[in-house]
Design a protein around this motif. Structure first.
Motif, PDB file in Angstrom:
ATOM      1  N   LEU A 205       0.826  -1.203   0.000  1.00 25.96           N
ATOM      2  CA  LEU A 205       0.000   0.000   0.000  1.00 25.96           C
ATOM      3  C   LEU A 205       0.866   1.262   0.000  1.00 25.96           C
ATOM      4  O   LEU A 205       0.464   2.303  -0.522  1.00 25.96           O
ATOM      5  CB  LEU A 205      -0.926   0.014   1.214  1.00 25.96           C
ATOM      6  CG  LEU A 205      -2.072  -0.986   1.174  1.00 25.96           C
ATOM      7  CD1 LEU A 205      -2.675  -1.160   2.566  1.00 25.96           C
ATOM      8  CD2 LEU A 205      -3.140  -0.553   0.179  1.00 25.96           C
ATOM      9  N   MET A 206       2.059   1.136   0.556  1.00 27.72           N
ATOM     10  CA  MET A 206       2.964   2.281   0.622  1.00 27.72           C
ATOM     11  C   MET A 206       3.737   2.479  -0.679  1.00 27.72           C
ATOM     12  O   MET A 206       3.953   3.619  -1.118  1.00 27.72           O
ATOM     13  CB  MET A 206       3.958   2.096   1.773  1.00 27.72           C
ATOM     14  CG  MET A 206       3.337   1.967   3.158  1.00 27.72           C
ATOM     15  SD  MET A 206       2.490   3.450   3.741  1.00 27.72           S
ATOM     16  CE  MET A 206       3.862   4.516   4.140  1.00 27.72           C
ATOM     17  N   TYR A 207       4.188   1.377  -1.293  1.00 27.71           N
ATOM     18  CA  TYR A 207       5.107   1.443  -2.426  1.00 27.71           C
ATOM     19  C   TYR A 207       4.644   0.524  -3.555  1.00 27.71           C
ATOM     20  O   TYR A 207       3.971  -0.480  -3.316  1.00 27.71           O
ATOM     21  CB  TYR A 207       6.512   1.004  -2.006  1.00 27.71           C
ATOM     22  CG  TYR A 207       7.063   1.693  -0.787  1.00 27.71           C
ATOM     23  CD1 TYR A 207       7.626   2.963  -0.881  1.00 27.71           C
ATOM     24  CD2 TYR A 207       7.039   1.076   0.463  1.00 27.71           C
ATOM     25  CE1 TYR A 207       8.148   3.598   0.238  1.00 27.71           C
ATOM     26  CE2 TYR A 207       7.558   1.706   1.589  1.00 27.71           C
ATOM     27  CZ  TYR A 207       8.107   2.964   1.477  1.00 27.71           C
ATOM     28  OH  TYR A 207       8.617   3.585   2.584  1.00 27.71           O
ATOM     29  N   THR A 208       5.080   0.838  -4.773  1.00 30.31           N
ATOM     30  CA  THR A 208       4.783  -0.034  -5.904  1.00 30.31           C
ATOM     31  C   THR A 208       5.711  -1.249  -5.888  1.00 30.31           C
ATOM     32  O   THR A 208       6.826  -1.188  -5.345  1.00 30.31           O
ATOM     33  CB  THR A 208       4.981   0.715  -7.231  1.00 30.31           C
ATOM     34  OG1 THR A 208       6.364   1.068  -7.382  1.00 30.31           O
ATOM     35  CG2 THR A 208       4.126   1.977  -7.293  1.00 30.31           C
ATOM     36  N   PRO A 209       5.291  -2.359  -6.477  1.00 29.72           N
ATOM     37  CA  PRO A 209       6.159  -3.541  -6.531  1.00 29.72           C
ATOM     38  C   PRO A 209       7.512  -3.257  -7.182  1.00 29.72           C
ATOM     39  O   PRO A 209       8.538  -3.790  -6.749  1.00 29.72           O
ATOM     40  CB  PRO A 209       5.335  -4.541  -7.354  1.00 29.72           C
ATOM     41  CG  PRO A 209       3.918  -4.128  -7.125  1.00 29.72           C
ATOM     42  CD  PRO A 209       3.949  -2.630  -7.023  1.00 29.72           C
ATOM     43  N   ARG A 210       7.510  -2.430  -8.218  1.00 30.92           N
ATOM     44  CA  ARG A 210       8.773  -2.118  -8.888  1.00 30.92           C
ATOM     45  C   ARG A 210       9.740  -1.427  -7.939  1.00 30.92           C
ATOM     46  O   ARG A 210      10.934  -1.751  -7.911  1.00 30.92           O
ATOM     47  CB  ARG A 210       8.491  -1.236 -10.109  1.00 30.92           C
ATOM     48  CG  ARG A 210       9.735  -0.835 -10.875  1.00 30.92           C
ATOM     49  CD  ARG A 210       9.382  -0.002 -12.098  1.00 30.92           C
ATOM     50  NE  ARG A 210      10.570   0.408 -12.838  1.00 30.92           N
ATOM     51  CZ  ARG A 210      10.545   1.125 -13.928  1.00 30.92           C
ATOM     52  NH1 ARG A 210       9.390   1.513 -14.460  1.00 30.92           N
ATOM     53  NH2 ARG A 210      11.679   1.464 -14.536  1.00 30.92           N
ATOM     54  N   TRP A 211       9.248  -0.487  -7.156  1.00 30.84           N
ATOM     55  CA  TRP A 211      10.127   0.220  -6.232  1.00 30.84           C
ATOM     56  C   TRP A 211      10.618  -0.719  -5.133  1.00 30.84           C
ATOM     57  O   TRP A 211      11.795  -0.702  -4.763  1.00 30.84           O
ATOM     58  CB  TRP A 211       9.402   1.411  -5.618  1.00 30.84           C
ATOM     59  CG  TRP A 211      10.305   2.360  -4.899  1.00 30.84           C
ATOM     60  CD1 TRP A 211      10.975   3.418  -5.422  1.00 30.84           C
ATOM     61  CD2 TRP A 211      10.642   2.341  -3.497  1.00 30.84           C
ATOM     62  NE1 TRP A 211      11.712   4.062  -4.449  1.00 30.84           N
ATOM     63  CE2 TRP A 211      11.522   3.426  -3.266  1.00 30.84           C
ATOM     64  CE3 TRP A 211      10.280   1.520  -2.436  1.00 30.84           C
ATOM     65  CZ2 TRP A 211      12.051   3.694  -2.013  1.00 30.84           C
ATOM     66  CZ3 TRP A 211      10.803   1.793  -1.168  1.00 30.84           C
ATOM     67  CH2 TRP A 211      11.676   2.869  -0.979  1.00 30.84           C
ATOM     68  N   LEU A 212       9.735  -1.564  -4.620  1.00 33.89           N
ATOM     69  CA  LEU A 212      10.128  -2.508  -3.578  1.00 33.89           C
ATOM     70  C   LEU A 212      11.211  -3.455  -4.060  1.00 33.89           C
ATOM     71  O   LEU A 212      12.127  -3.809  -3.300  1.00 33.89           O
ATOM     72  CB  LEU A 212       8.905  -3.297  -3.105  1.00 33.89           C
ATOM     73  CG  LEU A 212       7.890  -2.525  -2.263  1.00 33.89           C
ATOM     74  CD1 LEU A 212       6.633  -3.357  -2.062  1.00 33.89           C
ATOM     75  CD2 LEU A 212       8.488  -2.135  -0.917  1.00 33.89           C
TER      76      LEU A 212
END
Length: 263
Positions: free
Chosen positions: A152-159
């Motif tokens: 919910l905080m970050y997109t999968p790509r960023w994670l």
């Protein structure tokens, strides 16, 4: 680390860094000043930054007394008074944005410019998160609930490119009673009637893909606060200020600079 004792005797830890006009950075619910660790230096070319550990978090006291966003705002005023800061710009995100609304509405002479990020007016007019989001965060397995919050905080790509540590998932040292009081403070926030009285130049920021605090709240705030500007960050989730720091940080600085140089 320095401390201020509030009128009710609560000791609040705060952290002042950098040089220049002060920018107060207010973190989200149940988080301490580390919420801003990845991005606070982005403001230091033009501003000093002041953070604090809300009562119940970090190195501040953790009293067994009711909390509210208005009380958190009073704590900020106590810190500003202690530091001899008459007026500051305020940037609040998530619950920190709710605290910032209280500051700007109730203490207008202390607030220069106001930035409200990924936040809500609260009360009956605020747009609540969906039941699917609530269920995901309430999963009994701690690992599953934490993963849901991360997504919910970050997109999968960023994670995938940023394995952590993450400073936006809550203060791990908070006692249970403080977590409950923070949740109650955020849930009970209702600034709807106060918003039209905000006189500070205001920028409202939100990610277009924020499900934790639905994006529709941004337009509510911008429409309710006189003269407020609205900017949506495409594809960003709740922690837009961190994931989209290259977009959001300069945007905030440009806004603060433009308001400080107005005739």
């Amino acid at each position: 680390m320095t401390y201020t004792t509030t009128p009710d005797g609560t000791r609040i830890a705060h952290q002042l860094q950098g040089d220049g006009p002060p920018l107060v950075l207010l973190a989200g619910q149940a988080n301490n000043h580390h919420w801003w660790d990845r991005v606070r230096a982005d403001f230091h070319p033009a501003r000093s930054t002041l953070t604090l550990d809300y009562r119940g978090t970090g190195d501040s006291d953790k009293p067994h007394t009711p909390h509210s966003t208005e009380l958190f705002a009073q704590d900020v005023i106590a810190v500003l008074d202690d530091l001899g800061i008459d007026r500051a710009d305020i940037y609040g995100t998530s619950m920190g944005g709710r605290v910032a609304q209280q500051l700007a509405a109730r203490h207008p002479h202390r607030v220069g410019a106001l930035v409200l990020g990924c936040t809500s007016p609260g009360g009956p007019y605020g747009i609540e998160r969906g039941d699917d989001v609530r269920r995901a965060l309430a999963q009994p397995q701690p690992g599953a609930a934490r993963q849901a919050l991360l997504e919910l905080m970050y997109t999968p790509r960023w994670l995938a490119g940023h394995p952590g540590p993450y400073h936006t998932l809550g203060d791990p040292r908070m006692p249970a009673h403080s977590r409950r009081r923070h949740l109650a403070a955020s849930d009970r926030h209702n600034a709807w009637d106060l918003l039209p009285g905000i006189s500070a130049p205001t920028l409202v920021l939100h990610g277009t893909d924020d499900l934790l605090n639905p994006t529709a709240n941004a337009a509510l705030l911008a429409d309710r606060i006189p003269g407020a500007r609205l900017h949506l960050i495409p594809g960003a989730r709740h922690a837009y200020f961190e994931e989209a720091r290259g977009h959001a940080g300069p945007l905030v600085l440009d806004f603060l600079t433009s308001t400080s140089t107005r005739p």
